[in-house]
Design an enzyme around this catalytic site. Structure first.
Site, PDB file in Angstrom:
ATOM      1  N   GLY A 261      10.851 -32.398 -28.917  1.00 53.76           N
ATOM      2  CA  GLY A 261      10.531 -30.853 -29.359  1.00 53.76           C
ATOM      3  C   GLY A 261       9.862 -30.487 -30.699  1.00 53.76           C
ATOM      4  CB  CYS A 374     -12.157 -16.072 -10.889  1.00 58.54           C
ATOM      5  SG  CYS A 374     -13.824 -16.985 -10.586  1.00 58.54           S
TER       6      CYS A 374
HETATM    7  C1  LIG Z   1      14.065 -34.093 -22.178  1.00 54.18           C
HETATM    8  C2  LIG Z   1      13.041 -34.176 -22.735  1.00 54.18           C
HETATM    9  N1  LIG Z   1      12.524 -34.974 -23.734  1.00 54.18           N
HETATM   10  C3  LIG Z   1      11.453 -34.693 -24.677  1.00 54.18           C
HETATM   11  C4  LIG Z   1      10.531 -33.771 -24.456  1.00 54.18           C
HETATM   12  C5  LIG Z   1       9.324 -33.547 -25.334  1.00 54.18           C
HETATM   13  O1  LIG Z   1       9.138 -32.355 -25.687  1.00 54.18           O
HETATM   14  P1  LIG Z   1       8.136 -32.159 -26.760  1.00 54.18           P
HETATM   15  O2  LIG Z   1       6.629 -32.698 -26.336  1.00 54.18           O
HETATM   16  O3  LIG Z   1       8.092 -30.686 -27.310  1.00 54.18           O
HETATM   17  O4  LIG Z   1       8.494 -33.201 -28.145  1.00 54.18           O
HETATM   18  C6  LIG Z   1      10.826 -32.760 -23.257  1.00 54.18           C
HETATM   19  C7  LIG Z   1       9.860 -31.973 -22.966  1.00 54.18           C
HETATM   20  O5  LIG Z   1       9.952 -31.066 -22.251  1.00 54.18           O
HETATM   21  C8  LIG Z   1      11.956 -32.906 -22.459  1.00 54.18           C
HETATM   22  O6  LIG Z   1      12.069 -32.319 -21.489  1.00 54.18           O
END
Ligand SMILES: Cc1ncc(COP(=O)(O)O)c(C=O)c1O
Length: 447
Positions: A261, A374
């Site tokens: 995240g 579209c």
């Molecule tokens: C369990 C888990 N780990 C890691 C990620 C990676 O997230 P990001 O690409 O935002 O770092 C996600 C994204 O959905 C996730 O669901």
């Protein structure tokens, strides 16, 4: 009076065109004014592979992997393959010493065929089908992150050897991200809430299963998080839960996976998560929480996806038409759009666009870069600007399109998905070929 007052067009000619926070590390503008990545001019990529094309800077991906390894020397970094997974990307990240998250039998197959060590693969997903679980267990993946009561039943019933698992918990932390990617709060589909003892019940069930070896807890708070504080709050709650597990069951969990995240900038000035600030938060909270609960420090696992591959990617489009609506906007229409970049429609994401095939001295003008699909919402960049002389045939480049573009692409309007190519040291090679009309017809087997 300065030269700039006499020749105002010089002003736009002099403004630096490319923000290093957004463009891959090897980006340059050559003497002809063309944007190059990995030593390759983007307009040459357009000529060779057609448009749209996703271009990846291999050096950028490897650089981000190293930043993570250097910033978190004691942690395990597991790249979240859902952001972008091709065999080459899987090989690069494995080569750089990262582990890999997958969330389907398909992602697992890509990883295995790239030679990723199954012991370094973590299987995720709130819905793991029996096909996903069977594939993961026959490949002997290192860890499975358990996400539902049904999954505990399915895993326990298998005759495969004992499996290391983590439990995904929702720690009740709202990271303040877009609703579609907020996953740390209780009332959503992922994991077991710490609230109402749901996580504790799942842990008890798993500990009672001889075929499952519970080694840790996992949480993922959402995506595009820029403030590290929420990770600290989650970490503190997870250590408290681990301490409680030791008290209740005498089991010491040794891994704490904080998910991914980590936010990146999509446009100049957007905030991004600073990995060293995150490292500091994790250190402080770990020190404090482990001392408070007299709990041994678990191994921290981080799962960045976007932060590893987003900035390595540039999408190259060709301008097909420029349309000025009297009393309205100027639309620069390109040959791609919402099927290769659904993030604008999904999340209201905003992008920067640059003219890539030449240097223009024309003053910039506000435009909307629109796609070919579209829907009137098929816009790549709404409030951007481009040189006023942009015309059909020009090549446009959109940075920060390495993550959640290829992996989210569709075939809307029966347009095949773009190829993924990699540029490095002045050479470009195809990683994933363009999807053709023959591919689309090949799947359409009914009469
Ligand atoms: C369990 C888990 N780990 C890691 C990620 C990676 O997230 P990001 O690409 O935002 O770092 C996600 C994204 O959905 C996730 O669901």
């Amino acid at each position: 009076m300065t030269l700039l007052d006499i020749l105002p067009s010089l002003r736009s000619a002099m403004t630096p065109r490319l923000d290093p926070d957004l463009w891959p590390v090897t980006t340059h503008v050559d003497e002809l004014g063309r944007i190059t990545v990995g030593g390759v001019a983007l307009c040459d990529v357009a000529d060779q592979f057609g448009t749209p094309t996703y271009l990846l800077d291999e050096r950028d991906v490897r650089y981000r992997c190293r930043v993570y390894r250097d910033t978190f020397p004691e942690a395990e970094i597991a790249y979240a393959g859902k952001a972008l997974l091709t065999r080459a990307v899987a090989a690069w990240i494995a080569d750089e010493g990262l582990s890999l998250d997958v969330c389907s039998a398909g992602e697992l197959a890509i990883a295995l065929s790239a030679g990723v060590d199954p012991r370094r693969i973590i299987l995720h997903g709130n819905v793991k089908t029996s096909a996903d679980l069977t594939a993961a267990r026959s490949a002997r993946v290192g860890r499975i992150v358990v996400d539902s009561p049904t999954e505990i039943t399915m895993l326990s019933a298998s005759s495969a050897p004992r499996q290391n698992v983590l439990v995904r918990v929702t720690p009740g932390v709202d990271a303040g991200t877009h609703r579609a990617v907020t996953t740390g709060i209780d009332d959503q589909k992922f994991g077991f809430p710490l609230a109402h003892d749901q996580a504790v019940d799942a842990i008890r069930r798993i500990l009672g299963q001889p075929r499952l070896n519970l080694i840790g807890l996992h949480c993922h708070l959402g995506s595009q998080i820029v403030d590290t504080e929420c990770y600290g709050v989650a970490l503190d709650r997870l250590i408290a839960t681990m301490a409680q597990v030791r008290l209740d069951h005498g089991t010491i969990l040794t891994q704490l996976n904080l998910g991914g995240g980590h936010g990146v900038s999509y446009r100049a000035g957007d905030p991004a998560l600073d990995p060293s600030a995150l490292a500091e938060t994790i250190e402080d909270v770990l020190d404090d929480a482990c001392a408070r609960h007299r709990f041994p420090r678990p191994r921290i696992v981080l799962e960045p996806g976007r932060a590893i591959t987003a900035r390595a990617g540039v999408t190259v489009y060709r301008v097909v038409s420029v349309k000025q609506v009297r009393g309205g906007r100027t639309f620069v229409c390109v040959d791609g759009g919402m099927s290769d970049n659904p993030r604008v429609a999904l999340y209201g994401a905003r992008y920067t666009v640059a003219l890539a095939n030449r240097h223009s001295t024309a003053p910039t003008t506000p435009v909307t870069v629109a796609g070919r699909y579209c829907e009137s919402g098929d816009e790549i960049a709404v409030d951007t600007s481009l040189p006023g002389d942009v015309r059909p045939g020009d090549v446009l480049a959109v940075p920060v399109t390495g993550a959640y573009h290829h992996s989210l692409a569709s075939t809307y309007n029966a347009v095949g998905r773009p190829p993924v190519v990699a540029a490095a040291a002045g050479a470009v090679r195809e990683l994933v070929r363009r999807e053709t009309i023959a591919d689309l017809l090949g799947r359409d087997v009914g009469r």
